[in-house]
Design an enzyme around this catalytic site. Sequence first.
Site: not given
Lengths: 182, 432
Positions: B104, B205, B208, B213, B352
Amino acid sequence: MRNDPDLIREVEQFLYREARLLDERRFHEWVGLFTDDVRYWMAGRSNLYPKHSKAISILDPSRYVEDDTALEDELALLDETKETLMSRVARLDTGMAWAEDPPSRTRHMISNIEVEPGADENELKVYSNFIVYRSRAGSEEDFYVGARQDVLRRVDGEWKIAGRKMTLDQNVLSAKNVSIFF
Amino acid sequence: MAEDFGGLVDSEQGLVSRRIFIEPEIYEAEQRQIFARCWLFLCHDSQLPLPGDFFSTWMGEDPVLVVRDSGGTVHAFLNVCRHRGNRLCRADHGNAASFTCAYHGWTYTNDGRLSGVPYLKEAYHNELDRNQWGLVPVAQLDQYKGLWFATFDAQAPPLRDYLGEMAWYLDTFVDRRDGGVEVVATHKWIMPCNWKFPAENFGGDAYHVPWSHLSAVTTGFSSGVTTKPATTGAMVSPGNGHVLICVGPDDVGDPPIAEVIAYEQAIRPEVSARLGPRARRINPLVGTVFPNFSLLRATSRTFRVWHPRGPGKTEVWSYVFIDKAAPPEIKEAIRLAGVRGFSPSGSFEQDDMDNWQECTQTCRGVASRRMPLNMQMGLGRDRFDAELGAWASAYRISESNHRQFYRRWAELMAAGGWRELAAAPAREQQYA
């Protein structure tokens, strides 16, 4: 150039064959299509107001950017050399590249090919569009849609890709990753 | 009475219910109890250097407009028109003196005042008090060394108290040299996972890395990432749910680029002097500011926000950051390392997403959901380390940070407000 149907056909066949190598996951052959000095670059797009938009009044025109494609020194989705492309391919061979294990099933559709003169007589500037469909695992699906500007160079009688600049038409990428090639 | 979702986390036993990753009512409660309460990251100061510069972002599911007004003061408002609730600014960033709603035509100046209402005289009979209908500001807005944060909760402690000892750990990312850091544009993408999986991963983490990786490590995308047992380093939790993965001072996680490694060696005395003796004991590589702002210096230099988009979806906004004082060739090398390491195509990051996706989606099954997650690694093997100002794990790989992160999550989900949280015993005593 536009009037040389044989050359246009040759370029088209080259790009279609390249797409087939990707879809058949023949990545070592695919990397061989690039020159050693290639820059392989892909960026997404920003979401900006055009300068004439009535949704804002601009305070500082010098701060205003009209182009919604990332600049080449900004953050790209891919910004690769031949060497880093080869490393990416080598990574796929480790048996531990989890994003591609199980592998993506891709279908590269290449269209809208235009062939123009390049920087010298050994080179061509080639425009094309792509739709890449990815199906993976059970029901994962992604579409990657965008445009490419290639520099093709004639090396020892063969076409090689000496430059590839790609724009992906998404602002927020809807795919969880870019683990495939274009 | 509403269920106490805080009971879904047993940080003493290292068990976490999988319901918290998938159930819509828990997600809704999280939006109220965590995202509308905590300090959330907005943007970096270098993204709004000049008057009129604006940046559109999100706090939880709320759209927020961060803008430097014409006088140079930074504000953060709900990016929502006061009239019919339309999203006001639709652009990612830009520069504006004023914003006009597409519906508006209500217009707001860049300091949030309602300056224009079409047909104010005729249709509103001049009876609308524009002073009452400006943009709604966040409850508190503050910055720490260029990092702008805001909270929707007026009772939240000041930002500096909320960060607590985490502030020093942030310095190791953004205040290593004079001038701090600057950011290069953004990666934005959608991950089909619950926001807590990436937040806990970046916060603790280390486990991992040598598996998830390994392919990126062995094909040259990193240097110095330790994939074998080492004695230095620890999981570090400076309190309030903030968590970091730290390595030893001589372990580096720099990008595998000769000039970057040389640059890091050259600036090491300066950085060490700036950060003080603690930096000679520990090197923070990755971390999460509770709840959803993570920073990383390993192989790339990135900070990112995990914007929640429903229980099973996260929108990542990731930035590469660079020491402002670095020479141009180093900035370029870091930019490239960001693209190649941590981005949707990043050789580390792309691996990931699948794991977080599957960890989320298997929570949909009734039987799978009954199985608690095991976060017991190193249980009872962490202690408060006064020199680090934080809880630290005995071994450099541990889930002590996961327990701290989810403990904080549970405290917030159980507490009625900040007053109850403030009354909790000091962090050092909680394990006593």
